[in-house]
Every structure is written in C-alpha cells, then in structure tokens.
Scaffold this active site. Structure first.
Site, PDB file in Angstrom:
ATOM      1  N   TRP A 113      61.355  57.599  33.524  1.00 28.37           N
ATOM      2  CA  TRP A 113      62.721  57.087  33.567  1.00 28.37           C
ATOM      3  C   TRP A 113      63.376  57.396  34.902  1.00 28.37           C
ATOM      4  CZ3 TRP A 113      60.797  54.664  30.127  1.00 28.37           C
ATOM      5  CH2 TRP A 113      60.872  54.837  28.747  1.00 28.37           C
ATOM      6  N   ASN A 230      63.620  49.096  29.706  1.00 25.85           N
ATOM      7  CA  ASN A 230      62.626  49.568  28.751  1.00 25.85           C
ATOM      8  C   ASN A 230      62.805  48.879  27.404  1.00 25.85           C
ATOM      9  OD1 ASN A 230      60.634  51.326  27.455  1.00 25.85           O
ATOM     10  ND2 ASN A 230      62.400  52.345  26.513  1.00 25.85           N
ATOM     11  N   GLU A 231      61.799  48.105  27.020  1.00 26.16           N
ATOM     12  CA  GLU A 231      61.729  47.454  25.708  1.00 26.16           C
ATOM     13  C   GLU A 231      62.954  46.593  25.365  1.00 26.16           C
ATOM     14  OE1 GLU A 231      58.650  50.463  23.445  1.00 26.16           O
ATOM     15  OE2 GLU A 231      60.741  50.445  22.779  1.00 26.16           O
ATOM     16  N   TYR A 311      51.742  49.883  19.420  1.00 29.13           N
ATOM     17  CA  TYR A 311      52.047  50.928  18.438  1.00 29.13           C
ATOM     18  C   TYR A 311      51.736  50.433  17.028  1.00 29.13           C
ATOM     19  CZ  TYR A 311      54.597  53.503  22.051  1.00 29.13           C
ATOM     20  OH  TYR A 311      54.949  54.195  23.185  1.00 29.13           O
ATOM     21  N   GLU A 351      52.628  51.087  27.493  1.00 29.12           N
ATOM     22  CA  GLU A 351      52.722  52.138  26.474  1.00 29.12           C
ATOM     23  C   GLU A 351      51.693  51.856  25.400  1.00 29.12           C
ATOM     24  OE1 GLU A 351      56.491  53.089  24.698  1.00 29.12           O
ATOM     25  OE2 GLU A 351      57.618  52.772  26.560  1.00 29.12           O
ATOM     26  N   TRP A 393      51.000  56.772  25.977  1.00 29.86           N
ATOM     27  CA  TRP A 393      52.273  57.399  25.583  1.00 29.86           C
ATOM     28  C   TRP A 393      51.953  58.577  24.691  1.00 29.86           C
ATOM     29  CZ3 TRP A 393      57.332  56.494  26.909  1.00 29.86           C
ATOM     30  CH2 TRP A 393      58.283  57.265  26.223  1.00 29.86           C
TER      31      TRP A 393
END
Length: 452
Positions: A113, A230-231, A311, A351, A393
């Site tokens: 970040w 991010n996302e 994920y 990720e 991640w």
C-alpha cells in the site's frame, strides 16, 4: 609539496565536510533529518516495460541495448504493511527483513500500500492534499530498501475497501467540505470534487522526491507499477460505465505525470453481466453485479497490464475442495487465454490466497492450490504467453502477525510452501533469462548460487 594548495583548498574542504557530517549525526535521530543522497549509493536497476503480452526489462545501458529484450516472469508476494511499519525507526528492521527474505527466496516483486487516508497520526493523507511527511518518509524508506534488495514494488494508490480510509474516506471529506455527494459509494467514481482529491493525492505520490535517495518516484526503477485502486467494485452494475470512465481518466492522468512506469487497475478479475459466455467462470452470480469487467476495464489504452485475484475459499461457499480446485484451474486458464487472445497484454495474478488447513491426504490446502497457479504460470511462460506471474497473499515476518488473516503466513515456518515458492522463482528466472547473462542479477538470489 605544494603546501599553499593544502592550506587554501584541502583543509577548508575537510572542515566543511566535517561540519556537515557532525550536523548529520546530531540531527538525524532527533529531527528525522535526511542527509543528502550523495552518501547513498544505490544498485543499478532498469525499468520494466511491456512487449506485447510479456514484461521486459528495458536496459538503459548502451552496452546491452543491442541485445534482445530480457523477458521477466514474476514470482512475488504481497506485504501491504511495509509503509506503516517504516514510519518508526524501531520497526523498520522488520521491513528490511521482509524484503531481504523475499530476495533470498528469489522473489522479484512485492505489492504494497502507498495509501493511508484519514486523520490519524500514522495516516499518509490527513486531509485532501495535506500529507504527513513522517509517513511519506516511511514510504521513501520502503522504496530505498526494495532497491537495495533488487525488489520491485507495485504501489497501490487507494483502497476500495474501508481499511486505511479507502474510497469512503474521500466521500466523507467531500461531505464535510459541503459538497453535494451521493450516499452511494459509487460517487467516488463520478463526483468531480472527489476525483480532484484523488488526483491531488496521485500527483503528490508520483512526483515526490525521495528524501533518502533524492530520486523522484517517477524516475525510480524500483517501482514496478502504479495500481489505481485495490479491488474496485461498484454497489450496482448500473455504475459500470462510470467505473470504466474513471479508469480511463485516472490511467491517463498517471501517464501524464509519469511515462516511465506501468499502470494497472487493481482488478480481481470478475466478468460483467454483458459477457454471457464468461459469466459462468465467475465464482458466483454476485460477481457479475459489481459493475466491473475484466475484459472491458483492462482494454483501456493506458492500462499496460491486467490483473486478477484468486480466493476460491472465501469466494465460493458450500462446495468441496475438488470443486474449488476445478474452479481455480478454469479461472487461471480463462484469464491467461483472454489476456493473450483478446487483450494482448500480460496478466499478473496480484493476489492468490489459500488457507493452511490440512486435507485428508495430509497435504496443506495452500500447497495444493498454489501449485496449480504456479504450474499454469510456468507453462504459459515456457510458451511465451500472457501468464506473467503471481503474487502470494501475503507474507509476514516474526512480530508482524497483527497484520495477518487466514491467508497470511511466515514462509520459512512452512518448509513445503517455502520450497514451492523458491522452485517457482528459479524456473521462472531460467525461463526469463534464456540466452542472457546472469551477471547483473542479485547474487543473493538462491537460483543463482551456481550461476557463472
């Protein structure tokens, strides 16, 4: 001997140097004073570019410019906490340790970040356009340490999630300033005041001059790429056009400030409702309602490479491990194929997160699933296709467990996973550097132990 020269030139010069050095020793600890970069010798690094569907190292050395591009396939990781832990001298050693350990595993890219939005004492952006210099110096340290260890950084510029302020904080700032802002989180992508806040932050980061090295971020080869957000997700699929326009505007803005670095969106890889043929690859019907689209968002001109996350354990509930394996396999294949055939850009799985629970056969979930991703990336790399790499991640070091979640781990405490990661680093390095010398690469890299 010409004593006149000594008296008139040498002694005064030594005196000035001594005074400067004593000032450095006196003020560095107490005032967080940064001595000029004249005393910092940084290792040489080249910038990363894109050649069709592959990452390449762009040499600025005239002696090597006539050689073919050196292709780069990425094995890397996430440690989002690096800037936060670099604010204080007492915790910086853990950041150095993480980057050192990553290099020792042959990892080449770390995603972290470059944002922290709010009014807290350790936030980077305290108010729109108002920055905490102490935290900025923490980010300076991260960049210098990354270059020291031959690691390149993907720096993410805002969070779509609430952690570290995120898009919600930008909306609060606008509301507090009396701006008429919709209650929808999607206003981040449309409200002109909010967009100017974001641009102001981006400009401050991208054009910053590192207080330690004296190198502007826009001139820093240890930065691999800028990630816009991010996302990104929308509250409604009706905001898809707004998100698409925002990506185009902000990617163009970053490029107007910095022509040397790559830009990516920060996508999870979900397909939009219009892509009926691809929706079935989503982890669920919910994914098509988020206003994002892997293909459309990635096709924007100033987006240099695309990204996807993975994920399966948190995205998909109520199915067994074999079904999750099947989903992951198709998920990776489809994104590599579409990046190659449709987008004609590299895809980086920025990720990939898997838990450490043990299956009945005695193998850890993480190793089973990570090996699937790694093998598919390697097969793509061997064929010079668009599968450009994967970032785990996330990695921690001892003492950083408070930043952990169900997918975080200390790699060297998991020998099988550690070995798997090192082996991936080595086979991608061997693929990346065929026919080229290893001499300029970091000799701490385990894959180069026996290289000549």
């Amino acid at each position: 001997m010409d004593t006149q020269w000594r008296d008139k030139k040498l002694y005064p010069a030594l005196g000035i140097f001594t005074i400067l050095f004593l000032l450095y020793l006196s003020f560095n600890d107490n005032l967080n004073f940064s001595f000029p970069q004249i005393f910092l010798r940084q290792p040489h690094m080249d910038f990363v570019g894109v050649n069709q569907t592959r990452f390449v190292i762009k040499s600025e050395d005239p002696k090597t410019q006539s050689l073919p591009f050196q292709e780069l396939y990425v094995n890397g990781w996430n440690s989002y906490w690096l800037m936060e832990e670099s604010v204080w001298e007492s915790s910086r050693f853990r950041v150095s340790e993480m980057l050192k350990r990553g290099a020792e595993m042959g990892l080449s890219v770390c995603r972290t970040w470059a944002f922290s939005d709010g009014g807290g004492p350790n936030d980077l952006q305290l108010l729109p356009g108002v920055f905490n210099e102490r935290v900025f110096k923490g980010l300076d340290y991260v960049i210098v340490e990354a270059r020291k260890h031959n690691i390149r950084l993907i720096l993410s510029l805002v969070n779509n999630l609430k952690a570290y302020g995120g898009t919600a904080q930008y909306l609060r700032w606008a509301q507090e300033a009396g701006t008429d802002v919709s209650s929808s989180r999607d206003a981040f992508f449309t409200n002109s005041t909010v967009k100017e806040y974001y641009k102001s932050f981006v400009k401050a980061v991208v054009t910053r001059k590192n207080s330690i090295s004296g190198v502007k971020y826009s001139e820093e080869p240890a930065i691999f790429a800028w990630e816009l957000i991010n996302e990104p997700r929308c509250e409604s699929s009706s905001s898809a056009a707004a998100l698409q326009a925002w990506i185009a505007e902000m990617a163009g803005y970053v490029k107007s400030l910095d022509q040397k670095h790559l830009v990516t969106v920060g996508l999870e890889g979900f397909y939009g409702v219009e892509k009926a043929g691809s929706v079935g690859l989503n982890p669920g019907k919910w994914a098509a309602s988020l206003g994002v689209d892997f293909i459309e968002n990635s096709a924007i001109e100033n987006i240099d490479f695309t990204s996807a996350h993975a994920y399966p354990h948190s995205w998909i509930k109520g199915i067994n491990s074999d079904a999750k394996v099947d989903f992951l396999s198709h998920w990776v294949d489809s994104h590599i194929s579409e990046a190659e055939k449709i987008l004609k850009k590299p895809v980086l799985f920025t990720e990939v997160g898997f838990p450490s629970s043990i299956q009945k056969n005695g193998l850890y979930d993480r190793n089973i699933f990570l090996k699937i991703v790694y093998d598919k990336i390697y097969e793509s790399a061997k064929k010079r296709k668009a599968g450009a790499g994967a970032l785990v991640w996330q990695l921690l070091v001892e003492g950083m467990e408070r930043y952990g979640d169900q997918f975080s781990f200390i790699a060297w405490k998991h020998p099988f996973t550690y070995k798997l990661m090192v082996e991936q680093s080595c086979r991608l390095l061997n693929t990346s550097t065929q026919g080229l010398t290893h001499k300029k690469l970091n000799q701490k890299n385990p894959c180069l132990a026996n290289a000549s």
